[in-house]
Design a protein around this motif. Sequence first.
Motif, short mmCIF file in Angstrom:
data_model
loop_
_atom_site.label_atom_id
_atom_site.label_comp_id
_atom_site.label_asym_id
_atom_site.label_seq_id
_atom_site.Cartn_x
_atom_site.Cartn_y
_atom_site.Cartn_z
N THR A 98 56.04 44.28 -1.10
CA THR A 98 57.69 44.99 -1.63
C THR A 98 58.58 44.32 -2.12
O THR A 98 58.68 45.41 -2.78
N TRP A 99 58.29 42.94 -2.38
CA TRP A 99 59.67 42.57 -3.25
C TRP A 99 58.91 42.05 -4.28
O TRP A 99 59.63 42.76 -5.90
N GLU A 100 57.32 42.38 -5.26
CA GLU A 100 57.18 42.80 -6.27
C GLU A 100 57.27 44.28 -6.46
O GLU A 100 57.82 44.27 -7.67
N GLY A 101 56.92 44.96 -5.83
CA GLY A 101 57.35 46.24 -6.56
C GLY A 101 58.61 46.98 -6.79
O GLY A 101 58.83 47.79 -7.49
N MET A 102 59.89 46.40 -6.21
CA MET A 102 61.46 46.04 -6.29
C MET A 102 61.13 45.67 -7.92
O MET A 102 62.12 46.36 -8.71
N LEU A 103 60.70 44.65 -8.20
CA LEU A 103 59.91 44.50 -9.72
C LEU A 103 60.12 44.90 -10.82
O LEU A 103 60.41 45.44 -12.22
N ARG A 104 58.52 45.43 -10.24
CA ARG A 104 58.03 46.66 -10.68
C ARG A 104 58.80 48.37 -10.77
O ARG A 104 58.46 48.81 -12.19
N GLU A 105 59.56 48.07 -10.58
CA GLU A 105 60.48 49.51 -11.04
C GLU A 105 61.04 48.94 -12.07
O GLU A 105 61.68 50.30 -12.63
N GLY A 150 54.81 52.84 -15.29
CA GLY A 150 53.77 51.89 -15.73
C GLY A 150 53.65 51.64 -14.85
O GLY A 150 51.94 51.01 -14.35
N PHE A 151 54.68 50.35 -14.89
CA PHE A 151 54.11 49.39 -14.17
C PHE A 151 53.76 49.49 -12.29
O PHE A 151 53.58 48.65 -11.64
N ILE A 152 54.33 50.61 -11.99
CA ILE A 152 54.23 51.56 -10.38
C ILE A 152 52.55 51.93 -10.60
O ILE A 152 51.72 51.35 -9.37
N VAL A 153 52.26 52.68 -11.47
CA VAL A 153 50.71 53.57 -11.48
C VAL A 153 49.87 53.15 -11.78
O VAL A 153 48.41 53.41 -11.56
N GLY A 154 50.08 51.87 -12.57
CA GLY A 154 49.32 50.36 -12.97
C GLY A 154 48.52 51.76 -14.39
O GLY A 154 48.63 52.69 -15.09
N ASN A 155 47.37 51.35 -14.70
CA ASN A 155 46.42 52.14 -15.60
C ASN A 155 46.37 53.45 -15.26
O ASN A 155 45.72 53.35 -13.97
N HIS A 156 46.01 54.38 -15.85
CA HIS A 156 45.75 56.06 -15.27
C HIS A 156 45.53 56.92 -16.05
O HIS A 156 45.78 56.16 -17.68
N VAL A 157 45.31 57.92 -16.00
CA VAL A 157 44.86 59.15 -16.74
C VAL A 157 45.38 60.02 -16.41
O VAL A 157 45.93 60.32 -15.23
N THR A 158 46.05 61.23 -17.59
CA THR A 158 46.40 62.10 -16.90
C THR A 158 46.26 63.40 -17.57
O THR A 158 46.27 63.01 -18.79
N ILE A 159 46.05 64.74 -17.60
CA ILE A 159 45.46 65.98 -17.66
C ILE A 159 46.15 66.73 -17.16
O ILE A 159 46.09 67.13 -16.75
N ARG A 160 46.62 67.54 -18.61
CA ARG A 160 46.70 68.78 -18.69
C ARG A 160 45.97 69.50 -18.82
O ARG A 160 44.81 69.78 -19.45
N GLY A 161 45.97 70.77 -17.19
CA GLY A 161 44.87 71.64 -16.95
C GLY A 161 45.12 72.52 -17.94
O GLY A 161 45.98 73.25 -18.49
N ASP A 162 44.16 73.75 -18.17
CA ASP A 162 44.21 74.80 -18.57
C ASP A 162 45.43 76.09 -18.26
O ASP A 162 45.96 77.11 -18.64
N CYS A 166 38.01 52.86 -10.41
CA CYS A 166 38.80 52.46 -9.40
C CYS A 166 38.89 50.73 -9.59
O CYS A 166 37.76 50.31 -9.42
N GLY A 167 40.60 50.50 -9.41
CA GLY A 167 40.64 49.65 -9.41
C GLY A 167 42.17 49.01 -8.60
O GLY A 167 41.87 49.92 -7.42
N ASN A 168 42.38 47.82 -9.47
CA ASN A 168 43.89 47.22 -8.42
C ASN A 168 44.90 47.06 -8.80
O ASN A 168 45.50 45.98 -8.75
N SER A 169 45.13 47.67 -9.66
CA SER A 169 46.40 47.97 -10.78
C SER A 169 47.51 48.11 -10.80
O SER A 169 47.48 49.64 -9.92
N GLY A 170 48.40 48.12 -10.18
CA GLY A 170 49.78 48.50 -10.34
C GLY A 170 50.44 48.34 -9.18
O GLY A 170 49.54 47.31 -8.70
N ASN A 171 51.06 49.10 -8.50
CA ASN A 171 51.83 48.05 -7.45
C ASN A 171 51.07 49.36 -5.86
O ASN A 171 50.50 49.84 -5.47
#
Length: 288
Positions: free
Chosen positions: A171-178, A183-195, A227-232
């Motif tokens: 919880t405290w770590e999440g405040m710092l990530r905010e 990017g610090f919340i979602v960690g490694n990620h992929v976003t795709i724009r659909g048709d 699947c990983g454990n990056s971000g919040n």
Amino acid sequence: MSAFARALYRVRSPLYYAAALVLIVGVLLGLVLDGGTADRVRSALMGAALVVAIACGILAVLGPRLLPTQSARTVQSPVRGRWVAVNSPASAVPSHGVRTYGQAYAIDLVFDPTDNPRPAFGGPRAMPPASDYPALGQPVLAMIDGVVVRASGGRRDHRARANTMGVVYMTWEGMLREIGGPGFIVGNHVTIRGDDGFYALVAHLQRGSVTVRRGQRVVAGQQIGRCGNSGNSSEPHVHAQLMDRASLWTAQGVPLAFAGIRTDVAAEPYDGVPPNGEHLVAGVRTLS
């Protein structure tokens, strides 16, 4: 007026961050400035920033009432096998308690195979290694056909938060990530724009596992990471959401439904998302 209010609601997060920054800078300047025109300018800026911060708080509460009702869009499950739903929009909206970062209808999926159960919460270790969890390294798939607009894979996979003390730390770590932004919340990620112009995001991916790059076209069901454990994140899991924009600063969440999932191997398939604590089984053959 409602259109203007919706526009303000969309940018409430960056406005709030900007106001908070002005307030912090104003306090720091107050330590070195003493009277005069500079002090009056500082006070005026801090007053304006305080008003903006209060307005953003009011928008966060009242803004959702101005949003149009949307029907769920059917997408492919981002995982295969037996997973349990956490923070599901089938149980509450917003599913994660807030609508920021486009996650009003997001869902968290935790791998829960029958032959290798995940560690139970509340054990003696507050922060066991992520490798203790069977979800780590499981394939993550594209939910839609489209073009990759964001692909981030360099953030580390931290230890899990496996008991009350671990969650307090998170919880405290999440405040710092905010402070660092989404990017610090979602960690490694992929976003795709659909048709169809909507965007699908999967988050908390394993470091170095992203297999796609920006501008690449992908199809639903294609592996795009692990699947990983990056971000919040409290333990390795897959966070999945749909959005109306690519930017996590201004995106609004869009309801989603996974196509042809089951509650167990023998159950009838359906399109939807399971509520909290129920299982999603995808890509597994039925018993014959």
